[in-house]
Write a protein that holds these residues in place. Structure first.
Motif, PDB file in Angstrom:
ATOM      1  N   ALA A  88      31.042 -19.302 -44.390  1.00 14.65           N
ATOM      2  CA  ALA A  88      29.617 -19.122 -44.931  1.00 14.65           C
ATOM      3  C   ALA A  88      28.660 -20.311 -44.263  1.00 14.65           C
ATOM      4  CB  ALA A  88      29.500 -18.869 -46.423  1.00 14.65           C
ATOM      5  N   LYS A  89      29.448 -21.463 -44.416  1.00 15.37           N
ATOM      6  CA  LYS A  89      28.764 -22.647 -43.842  1.00 15.37           C
ATOM      7  C   LYS A  89      28.667 -22.790 -42.488  1.00 15.37           C
ATOM      8  CE  LYS A  89      30.209 -25.243 -47.930  1.00 15.37           C
ATOM      9  NZ  LYS A  89      30.453 -26.364 -48.351  1.00 15.37           N
ATOM     10  N   GLY A  90      28.899 -21.590 -41.815  1.00 13.24           N
ATOM     11  CA  GLY A  90      28.577 -21.313 -40.080  1.00 13.24           C
ATOM     12  C   GLY A  90      29.758 -22.029 -39.292  1.00 13.24           C
ATOM     13  N   LYS A  91      29.595 -21.777 -38.153  1.00 19.59           N
ATOM     14  CA  LYS A  91      30.697 -22.231 -37.250  1.00 19.59           C
ATOM     15  C   LYS A  91      30.952 -23.718 -37.038  1.00 19.59           C
ATOM     16  CE  LYS A  91      27.963 -21.555 -32.902  1.00 19.59           C
ATOM     17  NZ  LYS A  91      28.101 -22.807 -32.368  1.00 19.59           N
ATOM     18  N   ASP A  92      29.858 -24.533 -37.286  1.00 15.06           N
ATOM     19  CA  ASP A  92      30.070 -25.812 -37.201  1.00 15.06           C
ATOM     20  C   ASP A  92      30.207 -26.627 -38.329  1.00 15.06           C
ATOM     21  OD1 ASP A  92      29.802 -25.810 -34.229  1.00 15.06           O
ATOM     22  OD2 ASP A  92      27.592 -26.249 -34.382  1.00 15.06           O
TER      23      ASP A  92
ATOM     24  N   PRO B  23      40.728 -19.015 -42.951  1.00 15.96           N
ATOM     25  CA  PRO B  23      39.795 -19.802 -42.080  1.00 15.96           C
ATOM     26  C   PRO B  23      39.921 -21.227 -42.744  1.00 15.96           C
ATOM     27  CG  PRO B  23      38.572 -17.924 -42.534  1.00 15.96           C
ATOM     28  CD  PRO B  23      39.939 -17.695 -43.332  1.00 15.96           C
ATOM     29  N   MET B  24      40.046 -22.298 -41.767  1.00 15.03           N
ATOM     30  CA  MET B  24      40.119 -23.636 -42.420  1.00 15.03           C
ATOM     31  C   MET B  24      39.137 -24.089 -43.160  1.00 15.03           C
ATOM     32  SD  MET B  24      41.280 -26.903 -40.196  1.00 15.03           S
ATOM     33  CE  MET B  24      42.950 -26.281 -40.044  1.00 15.03           C
ATOM     34  N   TYR B  25      37.899 -23.685 -42.634  1.00 16.76           N
ATOM     35  CA  TYR B  25      36.572 -24.237 -43.361  1.00 16.76           C
ATOM     36  C   TYR B  25      35.840 -23.097 -43.655  1.00 16.76           C
ATOM     37  CZ  TYR B  25      38.366 -28.241 -41.040  1.00 16.76           C
ATOM     38  OH  TYR B  25      38.978 -29.292 -40.273  1.00 16.76           O
TER      39      TYR B  25
END
Length: 171
Positions: free
Chosen positions: A89-93, A84-86
């Motif tokens: 755990a910080k959510g889809k946004d 994943p790029m981001y």
């Protein structure tokens, strides 16, 4: 020294090209337009949310489009398995929410690189080549049309954010 987004030259394509060149030309035009919307701004400015209550910021749009480029061209079409790029755990946004002005140069460079890698992933493919996503068959042609519409929508957002930020319109 404070990083500032570089000037970006808007690419232009042929107005009488075949289908493939027309689609890639328009996609490149929209890619370069988003970069132009960011030109001359610092990381702090790029991270500023200027149209409350929206979470939109130019930096978030850069991060989002890097993710979308990667997802559609490399992961879905080319079948590449990538981390994943981001942080999930910080959510889809997280692309819009987890903004750090100190990482603006890195985020900007990531979008430029993802565009290059996306082009590389489809270089030898036909617009008629397909893949299956969520049980539905998609063509590379559809991916190009989707990406053009994705950029068009978000460039409209970028126009509003930039105008509220420093009054710059157009470009």
């Amino acid at each position: 020294m404070t990083w500032t987004a570089p000037e970006a030259t808007r690419t232009s394509g042929s107005l009488v090209a075949d289908e493939r060149e027309t689609l890639t030309g328009y996609l490149d035009w929209f890619r370069s337009t988003l970069l132009r919307k960011c030109a001359g701004l610092t990381g702090e400015q790029l991270a500023q949310r200027t149209v409350p209550p929206s979470n939109l910021a130019l930096l978030g749009l850069l991060r989002h489009m890097a993710k979308v480029e990667r997802t559609w061209f490399r992961e879905r079409f080319a079948g590449q398995e990538l981390k994943p790029m981001y942080d999930p755990a910080k959510g889809k946004d997280a692309d819009f929410e987890d903004l750090d002005p100190a990482r603006a140069a890195e985020d900007y460079a990531r979008l430029v690189e993802e565009c290059r890698l996306a082009d590389e992933a489809v270089a030898g493919a036909s617009l008629d080549d397909t893949f299956t996503h969520n049980g539905d068959e998609h063509s590379l042609r559809l991916v190009h049309v989707h990406m053009i519409s994705e950029y068009a929508r978000h460039i409209g957002h970028a126009d509003l954010v930039r105008e509220r930020l420093d009054g710059v319109t157009g470009a």
